[in-house]
Motif scaffolding. Structure first.
Motif, PDB file in Angstrom:
ATOM      1  N   GLU A  27     -30.146  -1.818  16.208  1.00 45.57           N
ATOM      2  CA  GLU A  27     -29.063  -0.873  16.472  1.00 45.57           C
ATOM      3  C   GLU A  27     -28.093  -1.421  17.516  1.00 45.57           C
ATOM      4  N   LYS A  28     -28.611  -2.186  18.473  1.00 48.86           N
ATOM      5  CA  LYS A  28     -27.791  -2.774  19.531  1.00 48.86           C
ATOM      6  C   LYS A  28     -27.465  -4.247  19.250  1.00 48.86           C
ATOM      7  N   LYS A  29     -27.619  -4.639  17.979  1.00 47.30           N
ATOM      8  CA  LYS A  29     -27.212  -5.973  17.516  1.00 47.30           C
ATOM      9  C   LYS A  29     -28.008  -7.112  18.151  1.00 47.30           C
ATOM     10  N   VAL A  30     -29.250  -6.853  18.514  1.00 48.82           N
ATOM     11  CA  VAL A  30     -30.153  -7.920  18.954  1.00 48.82           C
ATOM     12  C   VAL A  30     -30.642  -8.667  17.719  1.00 48.82           C
ATOM     13  N   ARG A  31     -30.647  -9.979  17.777  1.00 47.63           N
ATOM     14  CA  ARG A  31     -31.085 -10.805  16.650  1.00 47.63           C
ATOM     15  C   ARG A  31     -32.613 -10.853  16.629  1.00 47.63           C
ATOM     16  N   SER A 167     -36.229 -15.781  22.478  1.00 42.30           N
ATOM     17  CA  SER A 167     -36.173 -15.402  23.894  1.00 42.30           C
ATOM     18  C   SER A 167     -37.410 -14.616  24.301  1.00 42.30           C
ATOM     19  N   TYR A 168     -37.917 -13.768  23.383  1.00 36.63           N
ATOM     20  CA  TYR A 168     -39.095 -12.942  23.673  1.00 36.63           C
ATOM     21  C   TYR A 168     -39.924 -12.798  22.405  1.00 36.63           C
ATOM     22  N   LEU A 169     -41.216 -12.508  22.599  1.00 40.56           N
ATOM     23  CA  LEU A 169     -42.129 -12.252  21.494  1.00 40.56           C
ATOM     24  C   LEU A 169     -42.887 -10.966  21.814  1.00 40.56           C
ATOM     25  N   ILE A 170     -42.897 -10.013  20.855  1.00 29.78           N
ATOM     26  CA  ILE A 170     -43.507  -8.705  21.075  1.00 29.78           C
ATOM     27  C   ILE A 170     -44.668  -8.527  20.115  1.00 29.78           C
ATOM     28  N   GLY A 171     -45.865  -8.325  20.639  1.00 30.96           N
ATOM     29  CA  GLY A 171     -47.045  -8.091  19.818  1.00 30.96           C
ATOM     30  C   GLY A 171     -47.215  -6.616  19.512  1.00 30.96           C
ATOM     31  N   LYS A 336     -34.995  -1.906  27.748  1.00 32.13           N
ATOM     32  CA  LYS A 336     -35.009  -2.866  28.852  1.00 32.13           C
ATOM     33  C   LYS A 336     -34.715  -4.283  28.345  1.00 32.13           C
ATOM     34  N   LEU A 337     -35.274  -4.641  27.190  1.00 30.65           N
ATOM     35  CA  LEU A 337     -34.957  -5.940  26.598  1.00 30.65           C
ATOM     36  C   LEU A 337     -33.463  -6.054  26.297  1.00 30.65           C
ATOM     37  N   LEU A 341     -31.180  -8.870  27.903  1.00 30.19           N
ATOM     38  CA  LEU A 341     -30.605  -9.854  26.984  1.00 30.19           C
ATOM     39  C   LEU A 341     -29.085  -9.880  27.056  1.00 30.19           C
ATOM     40  N   ARG A 342     -28.479  -8.747  27.323  1.00 22.78           N
ATOM     41  CA  ARG A 342     -27.016  -8.695  27.385  1.00 22.78           C
ATOM     42  C   ARG A 342     -26.483  -9.019  28.779  1.00 22.78           C
ATOM     43  N   GLY A 343     -27.363  -9.426  29.693  1.00 25.33           N
ATOM     44  CA  GLY A 343     -26.938  -9.834  31.022  1.00 25.33           C
ATOM     45  C   GLY A 343     -26.534  -8.686  31.917  1.00 25.33           C
TER      46      GLY A 343
END
Length: 585
Positions: A27-31, A167-171, A336-337, A341-343
């Motif tokens: 939704e926030k355009k995170v890849r 950048s991150y990995l979520i289990g 929070k990610l 991620l967007r600085g």
């Protein structure tokens, strides 16, 4: 083969938690990429998870779905129940669940595979993102640079070893999480000496009153939970059994613990007495052992890996808390990610994820364990005590309200200091509001729901719908209009941060004139017209002349609260703790 860094977040697992995480980030355009591992028993390469998994969606989770425009996902093909009926030797007592202050009272009952199907469709239709199946995580390592990406090694569907860069990995890969095991993260807790069996059953007829409502049966041999789906002839049945004396709770299930359809049907009929059941058609019966465990930490900061849902905590299904807690984990971590991620905030913001969510998991483990214990006690003394307690919970309004508030998860809250990232001094107004005896909502609590009007004469809307999934400043004002002199400084503060203009909502009584929108384009007026008013819902009913400012986080949690006189100081302290200003390097 190593792929280049074109993925910001890899999500491991495609259950409800992973799928919700994917929808919020997309939704926030995170890849993102969402990968399903072959090593999980409940994941297959072709089909979604089977029907025996979680089926209850509580009020707090329904509010969260609405915040991300996913209400239809949770409500489609579901049935709503407003009561939980406790049956003891044929005596029925009814706990009212719809007494909680929300636009989404009661429990939605829907098979987990349908929830997954709806979330998968939303992900595909809205963002053209699909689940990639057949990937198995082998290991991961962090780049030599502190701020560098994470390198994870996988076996792809063709059997080749591939290194993915993200950048991150979520289990989000369940109780037997490969992600957690690869992290070497301890899963602390115990196995409970209780065997549970779950089946979806089609019932041709029943003498049970209100079969369309949820029921919990007590019995000398153990409890039974009866949860109807949209078609009330189809029900989810959960049966608790004690393991034989001397059984090692941590050992694999013994062969005699495997529950056949015949045994399940016989036990179902026996524990439903005195109510009769017609013909029963059972789908697969799945026995499982109850565990109460939590990961020692929900993240590994040195490798940028996080755990959500059952990969981070598991407990008894009694109370239906597990999936809901996991879905709220996903939202807490996702916003929070996005911010990092967007600085817009330092990476240390991510440290608050465990600080906030671990106590919530501990509370759910304790509550579900106590409910299981209470419903499983045997003997006439235990039965008598259970009847007295059930009678009190269902007939004394305050006890019923508190029980419903906890089951709905609306009572869950964070420690006010848990979001402090950079250690700024707490403003005077902040500490004042914490000691306020008038019942104003406090930092760490959920922002209350209420109906408000964007202008008199139009249809009302939900205040949380107006706030959405972004930072918001909410100012409750009275007729004195002293607030107008503070508006310029609050408006200026709202533009101080890299995240962009923070919307300011003024909740006003009916006879308060509009402000000039051209002068303050980021300010929105909401009218508080009818009872129950927003002012009452937010704890200001006994303070009709109080002008109070609240800061609301993207997940609908109060970040700060203060009287208007010290609002700028309090807001700036709270926001500076979390977000980068435009002047921060």
């Amino acid at each position: 083969m190593t792929q280049k860094l074109d993925t910001e977040v890899i999500i491991v697992g495609a259950g409800p938690v992973g799928l919700l995480m994917a929808n919020i980030l997309a939704e926030k355009k995170v890849r993102i990429r969402i990968l399903v591992q072959t090593s999980l028993s409940v994941d297959t390469l072709k089909e979604p998870v089977s029907q025996w998994k979680a089926c209850a969606i509580h009020s707090r989770t329904q509010e969260m779905f609405a915040r991300h425009n996913l209400t239809e996902v949770s409500r489609k093909d579901s049935t709503a129940t407003s009561r939980m009926n406790v049956v003891d030797n044929g005596r029925i007592t009814r706990m009212r669940l719809a007494v909680v202050p929300t636009e989404f009272p009661g429990i939605l009952l829907i098979e987990q595979n349908i929830t997954e199907r709806n979330l998968t469709k939303a992900l595909s239709d809205r963002y053209s993102i699909s689940i990639e199946r057949g990937w198995t995580l082998q290991e991961f390592e962090k780049d030599a640079s502190i701020s560098g990406p994470i390198l994870s090694q996988w076996t792809d569907p063709k059997g080749q070893t591939v290194t993915l860069v993200s950048s991150y990995l979520i289990g989000c890969d369940g109780a037997r999480s490969v992600t957690r095991k690869t992290m070497d993260m301890p899963f602390v807790g115990k196995a409970v000496p209780t065997l549970m069996a779950v089946a979806d059953v089609t019932v041709s007829s029943t003498t049970l009153p209100q079969p369309e409502e949820a029921h919990s049966f007590t019995h000398p041999d153990g409890m039974l939970i009866y949860l109807p789906f949209r078609d009330p002839s189809r029900v989810r049945v959960v049966i608790a059994m004690s393991l034989p004396d001397g059984t090692d709770p941590d050992a694999p299930l013994p062969p005699d613990a495997i529950v056949t359809k015949e045994t399940f049907s016989e036990t179902f009929r026996k524990r439903m007495k005195p109510f009769e059941m017609g013909d029963l058609t059972l789908e697969d019966v799945r026995p499982f052992r109850v565990n109460e465990r939590r990961a020692a930490h929900f993240s590994d900061p040195s490798s940028r890996v996080f755990l959500c849902g059952d990969s981070a905590h598991v407990h008894s299904p009694v109370g239906g808390q597990g999936m809901n807690i996991g879905l709220q984990d996903a939202e807490n971590l996702a916003w929070k990610l996005i911010t990092v991620l967007r600085g817009h905030a330092p990476p240390s913001l991510l440290d608050t994820y465990t600080h906030e969510r671990a106590p919530i998991a501990d509370h759910a483990i304790g509550m579900s364990g106590r409910l299981l214990q209470m419903m499983s006690l045997r003997g006439w003394i235990a039965s008598f005590a259970r009847r007295i307690l059930t009678f009190m919970l269902t007939t004394i309004p305050m006890l019923n309200f508190n029980a419903a508030l906890n089951i709905s998860q609306l009572a869950n809250k964070y420690a006010p200091e848990s979001l402090r990232v950079r250690g700024n001094e707490v403003a005077k107004g902040h500490s004042t509001i914490l000691k306020n005896p008038g019942g104003w909502v406090k930092p760490g609590q959920r922002a209350p729901e209420a109906r408000v009007w964007s202008m008199p004469g139009v249809q009302p809307g939900r205040i949380l719908e107006y706030l959405g999934s972004t930072w918001s400043i909410v100012l409750f004002v009275c007729e004195a209009r002293e607030w107008k002199s503070h508006l310029p400084e609050l408006d200026q503060l709202a533009t101080r941060y890299r995240i962009g203009r923070i919307p300011l909502f003024i909740v006003a009584p009916t006879n308060l004139a509009f402000i000039q929108p051209d002068a303050h384009p980021g300010v929105h007026v909401l009218f508080d017209l009818k009872s129950p008013r927003a002012r009452e819902a937010w704890g200001l009913g006994s303070h009709p002349k109080a002008e109070v400012v609240f800061l609301v986080r993207p997940d609908g949690v109060i970040a700060s609260a203060s009287p208007l006189a010290v609002a700028r100081e309090t807001l700036q302290t709270a926001l500076d703790d979390v977000l980068y200003t435009r002047n921060d390097l």
